[in-house]
Each structure stands twice: as structure tokens, then as C-alpha cells.
Design a protein around this motif. Structure first.
Motif, PDB file in Angstrom:
ATOM      1  N   PRO A   4       0.999  -1.247  -0.518  1.00 50.66           N
ATOM      2  CA  PRO A   4      -0.293   0.086  -0.103  1.00 50.66           C
ATOM      3  C   PRO A   4       0.477   1.520   0.007  1.00 50.66           C
ATOM      4  O   PRO A   4       1.852   1.097   0.582  1.00 50.66           O
ATOM      5  N   ASN A   5       0.606   2.303  -0.621  1.00 48.74           N
ATOM      6  CA  ASN A   5       0.841   3.238  -1.162  1.00 48.74           C
ATOM      7  C   ASN A   5       2.571   3.291  -1.209  1.00 48.74           C
ATOM      8  O   ASN A   5       3.893   3.959  -0.855  1.00 48.74           O
ATOM      9  N   PHE A   6       3.192   2.075  -2.352  1.00 44.09           N
ATOM     10  CA  PHE A   6       4.461   2.099  -2.612  1.00 44.09           C
ATOM     11  C   PHE A   6       4.927   3.574  -2.965  1.00 44.09           C
ATOM     12  O   PHE A   6       6.440   4.094  -1.778  1.00 44.09           O
ATOM     13  N   ASP A   7       4.874   3.815  -3.600  1.00 47.62           N
ATOM     14  CA  ASP A   7       5.202   5.510  -4.109  1.00 47.62           C
ATOM     15  C   ASP A   7       5.447   5.993  -2.906  1.00 47.62           C
ATOM     16  O   ASP A   7       7.261   6.955  -3.303  1.00 47.62           O
ATOM     17  N   ALA A   8       4.702   6.496  -2.118  1.00 47.17           N
ATOM     18  CA  ALA A   8       4.567   7.713  -0.703  1.00 47.17           C
ATOM     19  C   ALA A   8       5.931   6.741  -0.208  1.00 47.17           C
ATOM     20  O   ALA A   8       6.814   8.056   0.225  1.00 47.17           O
ATOM     21  N   HIS A   9       6.374   5.709   0.005  1.00 51.42           N
ATOM     22  CA  HIS A   9       6.943   4.982   0.812  1.00 51.42           C
ATOM     23  C   HIS A   9       8.368   5.335   0.117  1.00 51.42           C
ATOM     24  O   HIS A   9       9.315   5.390   1.052  1.00 51.42           O
ATOM     25  N   ASP A  61      10.035   8.342   0.262  1.00 51.60           N
ATOM     26  CA  ASP A  61      10.101   8.979   1.991  1.00 51.60           C
ATOM     27  C   ASP A  61      11.271   9.471   2.329  1.00 51.60           C
ATOM     28  O   ASP A  61      12.683   8.198   2.024  1.00 51.60           O
TER      29      ASP A  61
END
Length: 566
Positions: free
Chosen positions: A533-538, A541
Motif C-alpha cells: 500500500p502507498n508504495f510510491d509514497a514510501h 520518503d
């Protein structure tokens, strides 16, 4: 006294090389000696170099006299009895001026060309030189007869009719050279491409490239030694950025490298094996030029090869190296007992990360050489040579590449059963350490196995055999990934997500694995990360700059495409 500071070096030319005859201290004495030397009809040339000792102790050299000439030699000259030619026949005069045909001319007329210091290009673009060759003994008829025999040995055409076709093309080449003989063409004062532009502006009906070669030939015929011709051509090649001009110069450099100038370029070598290795080094642009007797020309030539600007010359040089490998001459003349060691050294030099330097041609040449190291002769000797060479290679991965290459040579047809038997050693390699040299780093071992996989899939083995080989190598690689936990080490959980993802994708994009089970295992790990979930955001980071974060994400997605994720 001032006169004591000057000396005069009298040099003579022999076989295109200048050698010091004597040193005197009076100019009139030097000139008298040069004149005396030139009185000998066998003298190819004489020159005087004035050496001036300056007050600071340095020496200044200046040439004050030079005269060269073609030595008349009425003795018989024979063709070189070649035994191989390109598969494709030349049908038109232009075909006879192609790279392959000029290579044949270079080889068959080697004795004549060396005496006259002529390249095939000069010969074919000068009516006078071509006529002189045709009038020399029975050189042309002998050469035509030899080539015609080689081209008709399969029985598709009789040698007599093929010979008539070749003679017709020679007449056409001669007539064309005669038509342009009196044509006033620009001199080669600047770059080669500039001279070609001047020819184009003349509006002549004759082909521009042909006339450019006429100009180049006229220029080269003024240089009566091979090193000088090579230096002239290399300097032209370095100074020109036009791809077509460089392509044309490449072909003529290949002509020059067909002469004995190669010995000057390589310099002194302890034996044939060392000389062949030096040829492979030169073709790769990695030769140590300190040994060369060709001076700056060797450095420039080495650089041009390193920059991949001379593909035709490289092919011609490697062809020469392969013919030397096949020859009966010993690799180590002074220590015959070390012939086997010298062969292994030569063999190792011909190996590249993807296989032999020139593929099947190198493999076949080495096998032919190895037949002289085994006791058996004939077909049994060729079989023994193949088996021994297979076992001499560093590992079974190279062994498989060798078998794939040999399948395309005459050995493959004669010894198909032997090749099938040797494949058994490949299939008996159950682990990567058994298939590839275990001293290699992990990445290099996987890459070598993958290169063997590619060779097998591109080979002439039956489809069923290729599938078996591919599955076998893929299985070896998959077991290696599992046993050594390669994927797990790349995806270390204590590392940041971005580092883990980039390492895994770089691994898949590096070409160290073929398509198959091993690659699928690595990709599944990546897919597991991408589906978080939310790979791009991680992934981004930790970035404080939005622009840098977006660039990092774009670069990663480009890497995904390269790794085969679409």
C-alpha cells in the motif's frame, strides 16, 4: 669550433625502412657518399640528416637531402597460394573493390605488393600500376586461375568460365582507371571529407567515392614505405569526423595492415604466440605500444581501434591472426616443450565475457591448432583436438559456448556425435560452482551462465536440445539464488524500502539472469514490494525537495521498464 657542432647522418632505404649507413662531419662528404650509394641500382633510396648540437646540449635534426626510387627487379614473382576466399562471388567491378575482394588481392599478390609498396586500393585506382601488374610474369593469370578454382570447387560452375568473368571485370576496372588518369583532381591537402566535397563540386559524371579513392591513391603512391602509408592514413582518420569518410579510410588502413607493417606495429615479440596475442590486443585497442617500431602511428592506430572506428581493419587484423593460429608454425620456436603452455595462454587471450573473440572463427582456428598437439592424425586427430580443447577451457559454461560455435564449422558436421557426447559434461554440472569457474565473483558467475544460455538458444542444436539446455542452466541459476539467498540479501529488511527496491530492480535489469524460473523468482520479490500500500509514497520518503523526489520516482519507473516490468 662551430663546425664541430654539426654532423651528417647518411641513411639508406631497404624494404621501406631507413637505416643509418654512416655519420660524417662534412656536408660535401655526406652528399658524395649519398650519391655513391644511389649509383647502385639496387639502392631504394638515400637521405642525409643534419644533426646540430645547440649550446644548451640539445640536438636538432633536419633532413637536407632525400631521394627514393622503385628498384627494378626482373626476377620472377609468384602468387601466394591461398586456400580460402569469401563465400560470395564478385559479379561487378565494384564488387571487386569491396573489402573482402581487396583482402583476397592483398593475400594472393602479397609478394608483388610488398616489393612495390602498393595497397590493393592504389593498384585498382591507378591505370599505370594495374598495367604494370598485368605485364609482370604470369601473376594475374595465375591469381585468376587460383580464385576461379576455389570459387567453383563445389561444381556449380566450371573454373574456365568463372575465370573469364574475372578477367572481364579486371578489364573494366583497368578501363575505368584509364579514363580518369588524366583528370585533374584536387590534392589531399586538408581532411579527406573536405577533398570529397571539392570533388562533388566539380560536377564530374564519375562517382565521387571512386574519384576520392583515386586522389587518395595518388597521395599514397608518393609514400614508399608501409609505416609512412599507415601514418598518413591514421592521421587522416583521426582528423575526420565524417562517418562516410572514416569508413572509406578504414578500408585502406585494412589494406596496409595486410602487409608486413604489422610486424613494425607489434614490435619485437618472443614468438608467434606472443605476436598473435599482441594482434588481438591491438584489435581491441589495448596493445602496449612501447614495444612498437612504428612510433606514433602505433599509438594512433591503437586509439582508433579502442574507439571502434576501424571495424574493417579490425576484421582484417583478426583474419590474419586466425590464419596464423591455423598455420603449422610453432607458437614457441625457442622452447618447443612449452608449446602447450603457449597455446593455453593464447586461448585464454581469445576469450571474452561472452565467448571467443570472433565466435566460431576463433573456435575453429584454435581447434585446428590443437590438432598439432595431439598424437592422432586425420579425423581421429580432429576429434581428439575437440575433446581436449573442451577440457582445457576454464569451465563448462565456456565449454558449451565452444560446442555451439563448433556446430557451425566443418568440425560440427564431421563430429556431431562427439559434440553430443561432450554435452553430457554440461548436463552433469548440477550446481553453478560446477558449471562456472568458482573463483569468479557471484555476479560474474551468473553472467557467464546466462551468456552460455544465450549461446545455446541461438545455436544450431535441435529445438529439443536447446530447450533441455535452457531449462538445465535456468535450474542451476534458480538453485544458486535459493542456496546463496541472493534475493534475500538484496531485499534486506533493515534497509530503506527505496534501497531494497532499487537493488532488486537493478539486479533484474543487469542481464545476469535469462528469462525463466530464476528471473521469475527475483521479479516476484519485486512485485511483492510494488504491491505494498502507498508504495510510491514510501519510496520517496525522506526527500525534502519535491523535484528530487519526483525525479527519483521517474528514474525508478524507467529502471522497471528496463528490467522487463513494462
Amino acid at each position: 669550433m662551430v663546425a664541430d657542432r654539426a654532423s651528417f647522418e647518411v641513411q639508406v632505404s631497404k624494404d621501406g625502412r631507413w637505416a643509418t649507413e654512416t655519420i660524417v662531419y662534412k656536408e660535401d662528404e655526406a652528399r658524395a657518399l649519398a650519391k655513391k650509394l644511389l649509383a647502385d641500382k639496387k639502392c631504394e633510396g638515400a637521405k642525409i640528416v643534419r644533426n646540430w648540437l645547440r649550446g644548451d646540449g640539445t640536438m636538432v635534426e633536419s633532413e637536407i637531402f632525400c631521394e627514393t626510387r622503385t628498384v627494378k627487379d626482373d626476377g620472377p614473382i609468384r602468387i601466394v597460394p591461398i586456400d580460402s576466399i569469401p563465400d560470395e562471388k564478385c559479379e561487378t567491378p565494384d564488387d571487386f573493390m569491396g573489402d573482402g575482394a581487396r583482402n583476397v588481392v592483398n593475400r594472393v599478390f602479397r609478394n608483388y605488393l610488398d616489393k612495390q609498396f602498393l595497397t590493393p586500393t592504389e593498384l585498382m585506382h591507378s591505370y599505370k600500376e594495374l598495367k604494370r601488374l598485368q605485364e609482370k610474369d604470369s601473376l594475374v593469370p595465375s591469381a585468376v586461375d587460383r580464385v576461379a578454382q576455389l570459387q567453383t570447387k563445389d561444381g556449380e560452375q566450371d573454373a574456365k568460365s568463372r575465370g573469364q568473368e574475372i578477367f572481364k571485370s579486371i578489364d573494366d576496372i583497368s578501363a575505368r582507371a584509364r579514363r580518369v588518369e588524366s583528370l585533374k583532381l584536387p590534392k589531399l591537402d586538408g581532411s579527406f571529407s573536405e577533398m570529397m566535397a571539392k570533388i562533388a563540386a566539380m560536377g564530374e559524371s564519375e562517382d565521387r567515392d571512386y574519384l576520392a579513392m583515386v586522389v587518395l591513391s595518388r597521395d599514397l603512391m608518393n609514400v614508399r614505405n608501409w609505416v609512412g602509408k599507415l601514418e598518413r592514413l591514421c592521421n587522416l582518420a583521426v582528423a575526420d569526423s565524417d562517418p562516410h569518410a572514416l569508413e572509406m579510410l578504414d578500408g585502406v588502413i585494412a589494406d596496409v595492415l595486410g602487409s608486413n607493417v604489422v610486424q613494425d606495429v607489434l614490435g619485437w615479440q618472443p614468438g608467434l604466440g606472443a605476436a598473435i596475442i599482441a594482434m588481438f590486443d591491438l584489435a581491441a585497442g589495448k596493445m602496449k605500444v612501447q614495444k612498437s617500431d612504428a612510433g606514433e602511428s602505433a599509438e594512433v592506430l591503437n586509439r582508433l581501434f579502442a574507439e571502434n572506428k576501424l571495424p574493417v581493419s579490425r576484421a582484417g587484423l583478426l583474419d590474419r591472426a586466425h590464419r596464423q593460429i591455423r598455420s603449422p608454425n610453432p607458437l614457441n620456436r625457442t622452447e618447443p616443450e612449452k608449446e602447450g603452455e603457449e597455446f593455453k595462454r593464447l586461448m585464454m587471450r581469445t576469450l571474452t565475457p561472452t565467448g571467443f573473440a570472433s565466435g566460431a572463427e576463433t573456435a575453429e582456428a584454435l581447434t585446428t591448432r590443437f590438432t598439432r598437439l595431439v598424437e592422432q592424425g586425420g579425423s581421429a586427430g580432429r576429434k581428439a583436438a575437440m575433446e581436449s580443447l573442451f577440457r582445457t577451457l576454464p569451465d563448462r559454461a565456456f565449454g558449451l559456448i565452444y560446442l555451439c560455435d563448433m556446430l557451425t564449422t566443418p568440425y560440427g558436421e564431421e563430429h556431431a556425435a562427439t559434440i553430443s557426447e561432450l554435452l553430457g559434461f554440461v548436463f552433469r554440472s548440477r550446481a553453478l560452482a560446477e558449471f562456472c569457474d568458482r573463483t569468479l565473483p557471484p555476479k560474474d558467475r551468473m553472467m557467464r551462465a546466462t551468456n552460455a544460455h544465450r549461446a545455446a538458444m541461438a545455436s544450431q542444436f535441435p529445438a529439443e536440445t536447446k530447450t533441455q539446455l535452457a531449462e538445465h542452466i535456468d535450474g542451476i541459476l534458480e538453485r544458486y539464488l535459493i542456496d546463496e539467498q541472493i534475493v534475500e540479501k538484496l531485499d534486506h529488511h533493515e534497509s530503506p524500502l527505496r534501497d531494497r527496491a532499487v537493488r532488486l530492480v537493478q539486479f533484474c535489469a543487469a542481464g545476469v539472469l535469462p528469462e525463466g524460473k530464476a528471473m521469475t523468482r527475483a521479479r516476484q520479490r519485486i512485485l511483492g514490494l510494488l504491491r505494498m500500500p502507498n508504495f510510491d509514497a514510501h519510496f520517496i520518503d525522506g526527500f525534502t525537495d519535491p523535484m528530487r523526489a519526483q525525479k527519483a520516482l521517474r528514474d525508478f519507473h524507467q529502471l522497471l521498464v528496463k528490467a522487463g516490468f513494462g
